[in-house]
Structure formats: C-alpha cells, structure tokens
Design a protein around this motif. Structure first.
Motif, PDB file in Angstrom:
ATOM      1  N   ILE A  93      28.096  50.055  36.161  1.00 56.51           N
ATOM      2  CA  ILE A  93      28.324  49.336  37.414  1.00 56.51           C
ATOM      3  C   ILE A  93      29.096  48.042  37.143  1.00 56.51           C
ATOM      4  O   ILE A  93      30.079  47.732  37.824  1.00 56.51           O
ATOM      5  CB  ILE A  93      26.993  49.024  38.136  1.00 56.51           C
ATOM      6  CG1 ILE A  93      26.362  50.315  38.660  1.00 56.51           C
ATOM      7  CG2 ILE A  93      27.210  48.038  39.287  1.00 56.51           C
ATOM      8  CD1 ILE A  93      24.953  50.144  39.221  1.00 56.51           C
ATOM      9  N   ASN A  94      28.683  47.296  36.139  1.00 62.39           N
ATOM     10  CA  ASN A  94      29.350  46.038  35.817  1.00 62.39           C
ATOM     11  C   ASN A  94      30.807  46.269  35.435  1.00 62.39           C
ATOM     12  O   ASN A  94      31.712  45.583  35.930  1.00 62.39           O
ATOM     13  CB  ASN A  94      28.610  45.321  34.683  1.00 62.39           C
ATOM     14  CG  ASN A  94      29.253  44.003  34.336  1.00 62.39           C
ATOM     15  OD1 ASN A  94      30.280  43.954  33.671  1.00 62.39           O
ATOM     16  ND2 ASN A  94      28.646  42.918  34.798  1.00 62.39           N
ATOM     17  N   ASN A  95      31.057  47.232  34.564  1.00 64.00           N
ATOM     18  CA  ASN A  95      32.426  47.524  34.131  1.00 64.00           C
ATOM     19  C   ASN A  95      33.289  48.013  35.290  1.00 64.00           C
ATOM     20  O   ASN A  95      34.457  47.620  35.425  1.00 64.00           O
ATOM     21  CB  ASN A  95      32.430  48.570  33.011  1.00 64.00           C
ATOM     22  CG  ASN A  95      31.848  48.041  31.715  1.00 64.00           C
ATOM     23  OD1 ASN A  95      31.768  46.838  31.497  1.00 64.00           O
ATOM     24  ND2 ASN A  95      31.413  48.942  30.858  1.00 64.00           N
ATOM     25  N   THR A  96      32.719  48.864  36.128  1.00 62.33           N
ATOM     26  CA  THR A  96      33.461  49.407  37.266  1.00 62.33           C
ATOM     27  C   THR A  96      33.758  48.306  38.280  1.00 62.33           C
ATOM     28  O   THR A  96      34.867  48.235  38.824  1.00 62.33           O
ATOM     29  CB  THR A  96      32.666  50.554  37.918  1.00 62.33           C
ATOM     30  OG1 THR A  96      32.446  51.567  36.931  1.00 62.33           O
ATOM     31  CG2 THR A  96      33.414  51.159  39.089  1.00 62.33           C
ATOM     32  N   ALA A  97      32.792  47.429  38.502  1.00 61.52           N
ATOM     33  CA  ALA A  97      32.989  46.329  39.452  1.00 61.52           C
ATOM     34  C   ALA A  97      34.113  45.400  39.012  1.00 61.52           C
ATOM     35  O   ALA A  97      34.819  44.826  39.852  1.00 61.52           O
ATOM     36  CB  ALA A  97      31.693  45.543  39.617  1.00 61.52           C
ATOM     37  N   SER A  98      34.308  45.271  37.717  1.00 57.65           N
ATOM     38  CA  SER A  98      35.335  44.346  37.219  1.00 57.65           C
ATOM     39  C   SER A  98      36.747  44.785  37.614  1.00 57.65           C
ATOM     40  O   SER A  98      37.643  43.950  37.734  1.00 57.65           O
ATOM     41  CB  SER A  98      35.234  44.188  35.703  1.00 57.65           C
ATOM     42  OG  SER A  98      35.640  45.373  35.046  1.00 57.65           O
ATOM     43  N   THR A  99      36.945  46.078  37.833  1.00 59.73           N
ATOM     44  CA  THR A  99      38.275  46.567  38.196  1.00 59.73           C
ATOM     45  C   THR A  99      38.365  47.064  39.642  1.00 59.73           C
ATOM     46  O   THR A  99      39.460  47.327  40.132  1.00 59.73           O
ATOM     47  CB  THR A  99      38.709  47.710  37.253  1.00 59.73           C
ATOM     48  OG1 THR A  99      37.743  48.763  37.311  1.00 59.73           O
ATOM     49  CG2 THR A  99      38.845  47.212  35.819  1.00 59.73           C
ATOM     50  N   ALA A 100      37.224  47.194  40.327  1.00 58.88           N
ATOM     51  CA  ALA A 100      37.233  47.682  41.707  1.00 58.88           C
ATOM     52  C   ALA A 100      37.692  46.587  42.660  1.00 58.88           C
ATOM     53  O   ALA A 100      37.550  45.394  42.390  1.00 58.88           O
ATOM     54  CB  ALA A 100      35.828  48.147  42.102  1.00 58.88           C
ATOM     55  N   GLU A 101      38.222  47.020  43.781  1.00 56.16           N
ATOM     56  CA  GLU A 101      38.621  46.093  44.840  1.00 56.16           C
ATOM     57  C   GLU A 101      37.382  45.528  45.548  1.00 56.16           C
ATOM     58  O   GLU A 101      37.308  44.334  45.836  1.00 56.16           O
ATOM     59  CB  GLU A 101      39.506  46.848  45.840  1.00 56.16           C
ATOM     60  CG  GLU A 101      40.030  46.041  46.984  1.00 56.16           C
ATOM     61  CD  GLU A 101      40.902  46.862  47.927  1.00 56.16           C
ATOM     62  OE1 GLU A 101      41.342  46.288  48.937  1.00 56.16           O
ATOM     63  OE2 GLU A 101      41.146  48.069  47.686  1.00 56.16           O
ATOM     64  N   VAL A 151      26.085  41.206  54.444  1.00 56.47           N
ATOM     65  CA  VAL A 151      26.669  39.917  54.082  1.00 56.47           C
ATOM     66  C   VAL A 151      27.900  40.174  53.210  1.00 56.47           C
ATOM     67  O   VAL A 151      27.888  41.034  52.329  1.00 56.47           O
ATOM     68  CB  VAL A 151      25.625  39.010  53.379  1.00 56.47           C
ATOM     69  CG1 VAL A 151      25.119  39.630  52.096  1.00 56.47           C
ATOM     70  CG2 VAL A 151      26.174  37.626  53.137  1.00 56.47           C
ATOM     71  N   ASP A 152      28.979  39.424  53.494  1.00 57.94           N
ATOM     72  CA  ASP A 152      30.257  39.582  52.791  1.00 57.94           C
ATOM     73  C   ASP A 152      30.460  38.394  51.862  1.00 57.94           C
ATOM     74  O   ASP A 152      30.604  37.262  52.314  1.00 57.94           O
ATOM     75  CB  ASP A 152      31.399  39.672  53.814  1.00 57.94           C
ATOM     76  CG  ASP A 152      32.753  39.930  53.179  1.00 57.94           C
ATOM     77  OD1 ASP A 152      32.877  39.872  51.940  1.00 57.94           O
ATOM     78  OD2 ASP A 152      33.713  40.188  53.935  1.00 57.94           O
ATOM     79  N   ASN A 153      30.486  38.672  50.567  1.00 64.50           N
ATOM     80  CA  ASN A 153      30.751  37.647  49.558  1.00 64.50           C
ATOM     81  C   ASN A 153      32.174  37.755  49.022  1.00 64.50           C
ATOM     82  O   ASN A 153      32.476  37.232  47.958  1.00 64.50           O
ATOM     83  CB  ASN A 153      29.777  37.807  48.380  1.00 64.50           C
ATOM     84  CG  ASN A 153      28.361  37.438  48.751  1.00 64.50           C
ATOM     85  OD1 ASN A 153      28.039  36.271  48.907  1.00 64.50           O
ATOM     86  ND2 ASN A 153      27.515  38.443  48.911  1.00 64.50           N
ATOM     87  N   GLY A 154      33.039  38.453  49.728  1.00 64.44           N
ATOM     88  CA  GLY A 154      34.388  38.697  49.225  1.00 64.44           C
ATOM     89  C   GLY A 154      34.432  40.060  48.569  1.00 64.44           C
ATOM     90  O   GLY A 154      34.460  41.085  49.241  1.00 64.44           O
ATOM     91  N   LYS A 155      34.389  40.095  47.264  1.00 66.55           N
ATOM     92  CA  LYS A 155      34.429  41.369  46.543  1.00 66.55           C
ATOM     93  C   LYS A 155      33.101  42.119  46.640  1.00 66.55           C
ATOM     94  O   LYS A 155      33.077  43.340  46.650  1.00 66.55           O
ATOM     95  CB  LYS A 155      34.773  41.113  45.077  1.00 66.55           C
ATOM     96  CG  LYS A 155      34.919  42.362  44.252  1.00 66.55           C
ATOM     97  CD  LYS A 155      35.440  42.037  42.877  1.00 66.55           C
ATOM     98  CE  LYS A 155      35.708  43.313  42.119  1.00 66.55           C
ATOM     99  NZ  LYS A 155      36.496  43.103  40.922  1.00 66.55           N
ATOM    100  N   ILE A 156      31.997  41.401  46.699  1.00 72.41           N
ATOM    101  CA  ILE A 156      30.666  42.010  46.762  1.00 72.41           C
ATOM    102  C   ILE A 156      30.139  41.918  48.190  1.00 72.41           C
ATOM    103  O   ILE A 156      29.945  40.821  48.720  1.00 72.41           O
ATOM    104  CB  ILE A 156      29.671  41.314  45.806  1.00 72.41           C
ATOM    105  CG1 ILE A 156      30.212  41.236  44.378  1.00 72.41           C
ATOM    106  CG2 ILE A 156      28.304  41.990  45.877  1.00 72.41           C
ATOM    107  CD1 ILE A 156      30.200  42.530  43.606  1.00 72.41           C
TER     108      ILE A 156
END
Length: 195
Positions: A93-101, A151-156
């Motif tokens: 999840i961490n690795n995928t999140a680093s490159t996901a929109e 809740v919208d934190n931008g990317k998360i």
C-alpha cells in the motif's frame, strides 16, 4: 489523461463486500465504457477470498502482476484488523501510494493506511464504530473527524463506514471528471449521493 486511469480495488480475507463493491461499481459505471477508468481487484495472491458476509471473490491480480494503479481503493472489513499487521500488504500500500494519483480508504481501510504510514498530519475518518481503533493506530498528529461522510486531504481521501465509500467515490469522480459525470453516475446507480 489520454489513457484510462487504472483503479485498483484492494481485497483481502474478510473484506466487507459493500466496502469494495460500492466503489468498484461507481468507477466502473463512471468509466464511459472503460474509456476513463479501468477497474480491477488486486490482492496479495490470486486465490479465493471470503468476504465477511460470506461470498467468495477471486481477485484479478496479485501484488506481483498488478498494473500500476492511478487510483488505489483500500476497503475495510473485519479482516482489516488482521491485515493491518500484514507487513507485505502495508508495504505494498505504501509503495503503491507513492506513485498513485489518489488513494481512497473506505471504512476500516483507514487502519491499513495508518499502518502503511500514510496518515501523518492528515484529517482522518473511518466507520464510527472503529474510531477508537483508528485513534490507536494513527499518528498522534492526525486529526480524527467524526461528523462527515468523507474527507479530502488532497492525495489521500478517506470515507466513513460502508456506504460512505460510495459517496466518496462519487466525489472522486466529480473531482477528476466533473460534477455532471458524478451526478449521472449516481443516477445510473439509482443512488442518492450524500455530498
């Protein structure tokens, strides 16, 4: 974006069915027949998995052969309480999140994001019945929100429990493709979108 965005929906043993099926159907319905979103399931391994409501699912991809996600959906369910300690899953999840929109958690999928070290300094939310668990798992500088659907934190982007994942998914569709697409998608699903 010229190609369809890849939308990976994470599944695991004892995932909540509506937590993943609701967002899956929102993105599939909003996809304009696959032109805007390519939606698929992914799990640590390609093997049958049981949801908490008892139906069996078979993920399309494993972590090893999953197309790179532009959007990662992390649903909840009773299984998240076990999977939050699965280092292979939280590392992925961490690795995928680093490159996901974008990353969207639904319900107790928030626990998986917490253990994947993605919630530092964010406004966070989960199912109201799991707030105490999230409080224990989340970093101390995050702020728990209890009175919103998402809740919208931008990317998360994070949603409260179960059906709130549908609302948050429609919000993501509106953010990426415009409000008209989201309203049309909700209409096709005969769903009353709680913005």
């Amino acid at each position: 974006m010229e190609r369809a965005r890849n939308v990976a929906v994470l599944v695991y043993e004892k995932v909540d069915g509506l937590d993943f099926v609701g967002p899956f159907d929102v993105f599939a319905t909003a996809s304009n027949w696959g032109k805007d979103f390519r939606v698929y399931t992914v799990s640590e391994k390609v093997q049958p998995l049981n949801t908490i409501s008892g139906f069996t699912i078979y993920p399309k991809y494993s972590f090893d052969d999953c197309p790179p996600p532009d959007i990662l959906i992390v649903p909840g369910g009773i299984g998240s309480r076990t999977e939050m300690y699965n280092e292979s899953l939280t590392t992925w999840i961490n690795n995928t999140a680093s490159t996901a929109e974008l990353v969207l958690s639904v319900c107790t999928g928030a626990l998986l994001l917490a253990k994947a070290n993605l919630l530092d300094g964010l406004s966070i939310i989960t199912n109201r019945r799991a707030i105490d668990l999230l409080r224990q798992a989340a970093p101390s500088n995050s702020r728990i929100v209890e009175d919103l659907r998402y809740v919208d934190n931008g990317k998360i982007i994070m949603s409260a429990g179960v059906t709130a994942g549908i609302d948050a998914s429609l919000y993501v569709v509106s953010k990426l493709l415009g409000i008209e697409r989201a309203v049309d998608t909700a209409s096709k699903l005969e769903y009353e979108w709680k913005k």
